[in-house]
Design a protein around this motif. Structure first.
Motif, PDB file in Angstrom:
ATOM      1  N   SER A  40     -10.994   4.500  14.679  1.00  0.00           N
ATOM      2  CA  SER A  40     -10.775   3.046  14.766  1.00  0.00           C
ATOM      3  C   SER A  40     -10.129   2.524  13.495  1.00  0.00           C
ATOM      4  CB  SER A  40     -12.098   2.309  14.998  1.00  0.00           C
ATOM      5  OG  SER A  40     -12.612   2.617  16.261  1.00  0.00           O
ATOM      6  N   TYR A  41     -10.601   3.014  12.375  1.00  0.00           N
ATOM      7  CA  TYR A  41     -10.031   2.618  11.086  1.00  0.00           C
ATOM      8  C   TYR A  41      -8.557   3.014  11.006  1.00  0.00           C
ATOM      9  CZ  TYR A  41      -9.064   2.512   6.131  1.00  0.00           C
ATOM     10  OH  TYR A  41      -8.479   2.277   4.924  1.00  0.00           O
ATOM     11  N   ALA A  42      -8.235   4.232  11.448  1.00  0.00           N
ATOM     12  CA  ALA A  42      -6.849   4.706  11.409  1.00  0.00           C
ATOM     13  C   ALA A  42      -5.949   3.858  12.313  1.00  0.00           C
ATOM     14  CB  ALA A  42      -6.785   6.177  11.820  1.00  0.00           C
ATOM     15  N   LEU A  43      -6.445   3.486  13.485  1.00  0.00           N
ATOM     16  CA  LEU A  43      -5.672   2.622  14.381  1.00  0.00           C
ATOM     17  C   LEU A  43      -5.430   1.259  13.736  1.00  0.00           C
ATOM     18  CD1 LEU A  43      -7.356   3.400  17.827  1.00  0.00           C
ATOM     19  CD2 LEU A  43      -5.018   3.971  17.132  1.00  0.00           C
ATOM     20  N   PHE A  44      -6.454   0.710  13.090  1.00  0.00           N
ATOM     21  CA  PHE A  44      -6.306  -0.571  12.412  1.00  0.00           C
ATOM     22  C   PHE A  44      -5.274  -0.455  11.287  1.00  0.00           C
ATOM     23  CE2 PHE A  44      -7.211  -3.603   9.068  1.00  0.00           C
ATOM     24  CZ  PHE A  44      -7.295  -4.794   9.774  1.00  0.00           C
ATOM     25  N   ARG A  45      -5.380   0.622  10.531  1.00  0.00           N
ATOM     26  CA  ARG A  45      -4.476   0.833   9.394  1.00  0.00           C
ATOM     27  C   ARG A  45      -3.015   0.891   9.850  1.00  0.00           C
ATOM     28  NH1 ARG A  45      -2.815   5.575   7.222  1.00  0.00           N
ATOM     29  NH2 ARG A  45      -4.294   6.699   8.500  1.00  0.00           N
ATOM     30  N   ARG A  46      -2.787   1.551  10.969  1.00  0.00           N
ATOM     31  CA  ARG A  46      -1.408   1.626  11.499  1.00  0.00           C
ATOM     32  C   ARG A  46      -0.938   0.273  12.026  1.00  0.00           C
ATOM     33  NH1 ARG A  46      -3.133   6.768  13.054  1.00  0.00           N
ATOM     34  NH2 ARG A  46      -3.641   6.180  15.174  1.00  0.00           N
ATOM     35  N   ALA A  47      -1.836  -0.462  12.666  1.00  0.00           N
ATOM     36  CA  ALA A  47      -1.462  -1.756  13.241  1.00  0.00           C
ATOM     37  C   ALA A  47      -1.302  -2.843  12.175  1.00  0.00           C
ATOM     38  CB  ALA A  47      -2.512  -2.193  14.273  1.00  0.00           C
ATOM     39  N   TYR A  48      -2.045  -2.730  11.084  1.00  0.00           N
ATOM     40  CA  TYR A  48      -2.042  -3.756  10.030  1.00  0.00           C
ATOM     41  C   TYR A  48      -1.883  -3.106   8.653  1.00  0.00           C
ATOM     42  CZ  TYR A  48      -4.003  -6.571  13.800  1.00  0.00           C
ATOM     43  OH  TYR A  48      -4.220  -7.204  14.994  1.00  0.00           O
ATOM     44  N   PRO A  49      -0.722  -2.528   8.372  1.00  0.00           N
ATOM     45  CA  PRO A  49      -0.543  -1.819   7.099  1.00  0.00           C
ATOM     46  C   PRO A  49      -0.645  -2.715   5.869  1.00  0.00           C
ATOM     47  CG  PRO A  49       1.556  -2.045   8.230  1.00  0.00           C
ATOM     48  CD  PRO A  49       0.496  -2.518   9.181  1.00  0.00           C
ATOM     49  N   GLY A  50      -0.456  -3.998   6.032  1.00  0.00           N
ATOM     50  CA  GLY A  50      -0.509  -4.917   4.901  1.00  0.00           C
ATOM     51  C   GLY A  50      -1.883  -5.042   4.256  1.00  0.00           C
ATOM     52  N   TYR A  51      -2.918  -4.564   4.922  1.00  0.00           N
ATOM     53  CA  TYR A  51      -4.252  -4.646   4.341  1.00  0.00           C
ATOM     54  C   TYR A  51      -4.502  -3.546   3.311  1.00  0.00           C
ATOM     55  CZ  TYR A  51      -5.718  -8.409   7.355  1.00  0.00           C
ATOM     56  OH  TYR A  51      -5.835  -9.636   7.970  1.00  0.00           O
ATOM     57  N   GLY A  52      -3.555  -2.624   3.166  1.00  0.00           N
ATOM     58  CA  GLY A  52      -3.659  -1.613   2.118  1.00  0.00           C
ATOM     59  C   GLY A  52      -4.921  -0.775   2.167  1.00  0.00           C
ATOM     60  N   HIS A  53      -5.309  -0.334   3.341  1.00  0.00           N
ATOM     61  CA  HIS A  53      -6.484   0.512   3.546  1.00  0.00           C
ATOM     62  C   HIS A  53      -7.812  -0.213   3.387  1.00  0.00           C
ATOM     63  CE1 HIS A  53      -4.430   4.397   3.972  1.00  0.00           C
ATOM     64  NE2 HIS A  53      -3.513   3.797   3.243  1.00  0.00           N
ATOM     65  N   PHE A  54      -7.788  -1.533   3.330  1.00  0.00           N
ATOM     66  CA  PHE A  54      -9.024  -2.305   3.283  1.00  0.00           C
ATOM     67  C   PHE A  54      -9.212  -2.985   4.632  1.00  0.00           C
ATOM     68  CE2 PHE A  54      -7.785  -1.987  -1.173  1.00  0.00           C
ATOM     69  CZ  PHE A  54      -8.962  -1.506  -1.707  1.00  0.00           C
ATOM     70  N   LEU A  55     -10.423  -3.474   4.881  1.00  0.00           N
ATOM     71  CA  LEU A  55     -10.717  -4.146   6.145  1.00  0.00           C
ATOM     72  C   LEU A  55     -11.113  -5.592   5.905  1.00  0.00           C
ATOM     73  CD1 LEU A  55     -12.909  -1.522   8.044  1.00  0.00           C
ATOM     74  CD2 LEU A  55     -10.585  -2.214   8.602  1.00  0.00           C
ATOM     75  N   GLY A  72      -9.587 -16.580  10.552  1.00  0.00           N
ATOM     76  CA  GLY A  72      -9.783 -16.943   9.160  1.00  0.00           C
ATOM     77  C   GLY A  72      -9.688 -15.789   8.186  1.00  0.00           C
ATOM     78  N   TRP A  73      -9.507 -14.575   8.693  1.00  0.00           N
ATOM     79  CA  TRP A  73      -9.451 -13.412   7.814  1.00  0.00           C
ATOM     80  C   TRP A  73      -8.089 -12.720   7.815  1.00  0.00           C
ATOM     81  CZ3 TRP A  73     -12.606 -12.284   3.995  1.00  0.00           C
ATOM     82  CH2 TRP A  73     -13.814 -12.950   3.962  1.00  0.00           C
ATOM     83  N   TYR A  74      -7.094 -13.335   8.417  1.00  0.00           N
ATOM     84  CA  TYR A  74      -5.746 -12.751   8.362  1.00  0.00           C
ATOM     85  C   TYR A  74      -5.253 -12.825   6.924  1.00  0.00           C
ATOM     86  CZ  TYR A  74      -5.495 -12.401  13.385  1.00  0.00           C
ATOM     87  OH  TYR A  74      -5.735 -12.041  14.679  1.00  0.00           O
ATOM     88  N   GLY A  75      -4.893 -11.682   6.359  1.00  0.00           N
ATOM     89  CA  GLY A  75      -4.373 -11.642   5.002  1.00  0.00           C
ATOM     90  C   GLY A  75      -5.440 -11.727   3.920  1.00  0.00           C
TER      91      GLY A  75
END
Length: 133
Positions: A40-55, A72-75
């Motif tokens: 799940s983390y890997a899928l998130f990382r690919r979909a939202y690379p701008g988070y730089g490996h953070f959630l 409220g947590w975008y970016g």
């Protein structure tokens, strides 16, 4: 992740926590859950690379089981929660590495730790201490 790592490592209390109905199967379930979490983390990382490996705080889609940033947590990311996540990833990485688990999940965890700049500290301090345990 840290509790799952303890269960994988053989801690009976952690195995009971993971699978109260069948503690003897807690280790197997912990391995499965770790793999699912890392996927799940890997899928998130690919979909939202701008988070730089953070959630960020996130929402789980009940149909697809994918995670997306919560309103409220975008970016934005919570620092304390990601610190806890990083150190629990360290525990999972250490246990899976020690058991010889070479998998894509282990690589994802390793990258997460490395990106969070914890790997240098781990390699120079924690791994050397395991010789004396």
């Amino acid at each position: 992740m840290a509790m799952l790592a303890l269960a994988v490592n053989g801690d009976k209390n952690a195995q009971r926590w993971v699978n109260p109905a069948q503690p003897d199967k807690g280790r197997a379930l912990a391995v499965e859950l770790l793999h699912r979490k890392v996927n799940s983390y890997a899928l998130f990382r690919r979909a939202y690379p701008g988070y730089g490996h953070f959630l960020p705080w996130f929402t789980v889609n009940q149909t697809t089981h994918r995670i997306t940033p919560d309103n409220g947590w975008y970016g934005r990311v919570p620092a304390l929660d990601n610190g806890e996540l990083a150190w629990s990833a360290v525990a999972a990485w250490a246990v899976l590495s020690a058991q010889g688990t070479l998998s894509s999940q282990l690589i994802v965890i390793h990258k997460m730790i490395e990106r969070a700049r914890y790997l240098t500290h781990i390699q120079s301090n924690l791994i050397h201490r395991s010789d004396s345990i």
